[in-house]
Design a protein around this motif. Sequence first.
Motif, mmCIF file in Angstrom:
data_model
loop_
_atom_site.group_PDB
_atom_site.id
_atom_site.type_symbol
_atom_site.label_atom_id
_atom_site.label_comp_id
_atom_site.label_asym_id
_atom_site.label_seq_id
_atom_site.Cartn_x
_atom_site.Cartn_y
_atom_site.Cartn_z
ATOM 1 N N GLU A 1 -0.483 5.853 -8.652
ATOM 2 C CA GLU A 1 -1.707 5.877 -7.851
ATOM 3 C C GLU A 1 -1.448 6.439 -6.464
ATOM 4 O OE1 GLU A 1 -4.958 3.214 -7.865
ATOM 5 O OE2 GLU A 1 -3.981 1.855 -9.255
ATOM 6 N N VAL A 2 -0.434 5.903 -5.809
ATOM 7 C CA VAL A 2 -0.113 6.336 -4.450
ATOM 8 C C VAL A 2 0.220 7.829 -4.424
ATOM 9 C CG1 VAL A 2 1.588 6.107 -2.606
ATOM 10 C CG2 VAL A 2 0.620 4.052 -3.653
ATOM 11 N N SER A 3 1.024 8.275 -5.389
ATOM 12 C CA SER A 3 1.415 9.682 -5.465
ATOM 13 C C SER A 3 0.216 10.596 -5.682
ATOM 14 C CB SER A 3 2.427 9.894 -6.592
ATOM 15 O OG SER A 3 3.596 9.147 -6.389
ATOM 16 N N THR A 4 -0.742 10.135 -6.485
ATOM 17 C CA THR A 4 -1.925 10.952 -6.768
ATOM 18 C C THR A 4 -2.701 11.262 -5.500
ATOM 19 O OG1 THR A 4 -2.137 10.094 -9.017
ATOM 20 C CG2 THR A 4 -4.120 11.021 -8.024
ATOM 21 N N TYR A 5 -2.881 10.259 -4.644
ATOM 22 C CA TYR A 5 -3.601 10.493 -3.389
ATOM 23 C C TYR A 5 -2.819 11.425 -2.467
ATOM 24 C CZ TYR A 5 -6.982 6.898 -4.623
ATOM 25 O OH TYR A 5 -7.971 6.176 -5.249
ATOM 26 N N GLU B 1 3.119 7.446 -19.751
ATOM 27 C CA GLU B 1 2.793 6.045 -20.019
ATOM 28 C C GLU B 1 1.687 5.529 -19.120
ATOM 29 O OE1 GLU B 1 5.056 1.695 -19.994
ATOM 30 O OE2 GLU B 1 6.157 3.560 -19.648
ATOM 31 N N HIS B 2 1.678 6.006 -17.854
ATOM 32 C CA HIS B 2 0.721 5.481 -16.884
ATOM 33 C C HIS B 2 -0.351 6.502 -16.512
ATOM 34 C CE1 HIS B 2 3.272 1.936 -16.340
ATOM 35 N NE2 HIS B 2 4.291 2.753 -16.255
ATOM 36 N N GLN B 3 -0.464 7.553 -17.304
ATOM 37 C CA GLN B 3 -1.415 8.614 -16.995
ATOM 38 C C GLN B 3 -2.850 8.083 -16.937
ATOM 39 O OE1 GLN B 3 -0.220 11.704 -16.438
ATOM 40 N NE2 GLN B 3 -2.207 12.543 -15.860
ATOM 41 N N GLU B 4 -3.159 7.145 -17.852
ATOM 42 C CA GLU B 4 -4.520 6.629 -17.901
ATOM 43 C C GLU B 4 -4.871 5.794 -16.678
ATOM 44 O OE1 GLU B 4 -1.791 3.680 -19.945
ATOM 45 O OE2 GLU B 4 -2.063 5.856 -19.895
ATOM 46 N N ASP B 5 -3.857 5.353 -15.915
ATOM 47 C CA ASP B 5 -4.089 4.529 -14.736
ATOM 48 C C ASP B 5 -4.270 5.350 -13.468
ATOM 49 O OD1 ASP B 5 -3.820 2.158 -16.221
ATOM 50 O OD2 ASP B 5 -1.640 2.199 -16.011
ATOM 51 N N LEU B 6 -4.050 6.644 -13.537
ATOM 52 C CA LEU B 6 -4.129 7.469 -12.331
ATOM 53 C C LEU B 6 -5.562 7.543 -11.822
ATOM 54 C CD1 LEU B 6 -1.765 10.445 -13.243
ATOM 55 C CD2 LEU B 6 -1.246 8.387 -11.911
ATOM 56 N N HIS C 1 -9.769 16.678 0.938
ATOM 57 C CA HIS C 1 -8.316 16.573 0.775
ATOM 58 C C HIS C 1 -7.723 15.747 1.919
ATOM 59 C CE1 HIS C 1 -9.453 20.440 -1.240
ATOM 60 N NE2 HIS C 1 -8.824 19.821 -2.219
ATOM 61 N N GLU C 2 -8.224 15.980 3.109
ATOM 62 C CA GLU C 2 -7.801 15.190 4.263
ATOM 63 C C GLU C 2 -8.071 13.707 4.016
ATOM 64 O OE1 GLU C 2 -8.687 16.024 8.853
ATOM 65 O OE2 GLU C 2 -10.381 15.079 7.835
ATOM 66 N N CYS D 1 -6.658 7.785 2.091
ATOM 67 C CA CYS D 1 -6.603 6.897 0.924
ATOM 68 C C CYS D 1 -5.162 6.540 0.571
ATOM 69 C CB CYS D 1 -7.297 7.544 -0.268
ATOM 70 S SG CYS D 1 -9.086 7.681 -0.086
ATOM 71 N N PHE D 2 -4.261 7.489 0.724
ATOM 72 C CA PHE D 2 -2.832 7.234 0.514
ATOM 73 C C PHE D 2 -2.353 6.119 1.449
ATOM 74 C CE2 PHE D 2 1.351 8.456 2.445
ATOM 75 C CZ PHE D 2 2.174 8.055 1.403
ATOM 76 N N LEU D 3 -2.719 6.210 2.715
ATOM 77 C CA LEU D 3 -2.328 5.192 3.685
ATOM 78 C C LEU D 3 -3.024 3.859 3.391
ATOM 79 C CD1 LEU D 3 -2.412 7.236 7.031
ATOM 80 C CD2 LEU D 3 -0.432 6.719 5.576
ATOM 81 N N LEU D 4 -4.290 3.924 3.000
ATOM 82 C CA LEU D 4 -5.041 2.712 2.685
ATOM 83 C C LEU D 4 -4.430 1.990 1.479
ATOM 84 C CD1 LEU D 4 -7.392 0.786 3.095
ATOM 85 C CD2 LEU D 4 -8.851 2.375 1.816
ATOM 86 N N CYS D 5 -3.988 2.749 0.487
ATOM 87 C CA CYS D 5 -3.332 2.138 -0.672
ATOM 88 C C CYS D 5 -2.060 1.408 -0.247
ATOM 89 C CB CYS D 5 -3.004 3.201 -1.715
ATOM 90 S SG CYS D 5 -4.429 3.780 -2.655
#
Length: 366
Positions: free
Chosen positions: A118-122, A3-8, A139-140, A145-149
């Motif tokens: 989004e968070v999981s993707t990063y 459902e949310h694939q397009e938002d990744l 990758h690092e 970006c995960f933390l920034l999100c």
Amino acid sequence: MSEHQEDLPHSRILTKEDLEFFRQSETYKFLLQFILDLREAANGRTNSFECEESESTKSILLILTEVESLMQQYPPVSNAKSRFGNPAFRDYFDAVEKHLAILIPLKFPTLSPAEVGEVSTYLINSLGNRTRIDYGSGHELNFICFLLCLDRLGIVGHTDYPALVLRVFVRYIALMRKIQTNYWLEPAGSHGVWGLDDYHFLPFLFGAAQLSTHKHLRPKSIHNSDIIEMYAKDYMYLNAIAFINSVKTASLRWSSPMLDDISAAKSWTKVSEGMVKMYTNEVLGKVPIMQHFLFGKLLPLDELPSEKHSGGKSAADQTHAGHIHQEGWGDCCGIKVPSSIAASQMNHVGELRTVPGGVPRPIPFD
């Protein structure tokens, strides 16, 4: 497609013009300032500095512990004749991705399904590349970006910054060292073997800030094995040196010539300033790395120059496997480089010591 694939989040940068457009954007300013804020939070502080650990910070640490624990279920497959990445990493990567879809909303219940995606993707992309079984500074950067999100979502805030760099980021680096060692991840790009480190950059940037106020330790101290042994647990920079020394028998002059050159700097303050300049130029300023940078709703970007000429198609639509092939420092698709960790474990250390072209690039530490 979910459902949310397009938002990744997905990659979009294709050209130098795209990169320059990004570097003028608000997202770039947020990203760079976040890195500088974490650097400031680490300034003069050891890894064991007593700092506040909020419930959100503790949740991130628990997530990293869960990610590490999954490694036990996916041991490396027999790959004795190869020093390249172990294919068991792909199974581990898939398992982590599925686990995060459950774990992140459990730890952060206020997030919407789209925000979880989004968070999981990063986070999953901060573990390395599933296809190439490699890892590098891009990758690092995904972990930052995960933390920034999480910061932009209000899950963490400015008061968490000391813990984010001294607890969470240090924990992430320890996790990645285990993953790199367990699955023999290859350096992402054909030139990591002569950069700062085969895999990482930010431990040196944050680590130099940690050491910038030290009364006795100097940049040249990295050549003193007793000092490294004594202080590696306290400082990210020295811990990174200790890891390099553990997998490469050659001196830093040969295994990491850039680090050897930097050790001649007059002070850690000079090193710290130089690291920021180098990071903005050699990581955030290079298309081969930033073409993999992921944009979503939390880290957005307006229409890029290349998209205006392609009917709005993304980088993944316009190119094979979502990236282009370029040469230069940080090249993501160069000649595959065997893992130096694998070489060390197989007692064949020493083949990867020369600098391409014979001369290292100038560095901003004078």
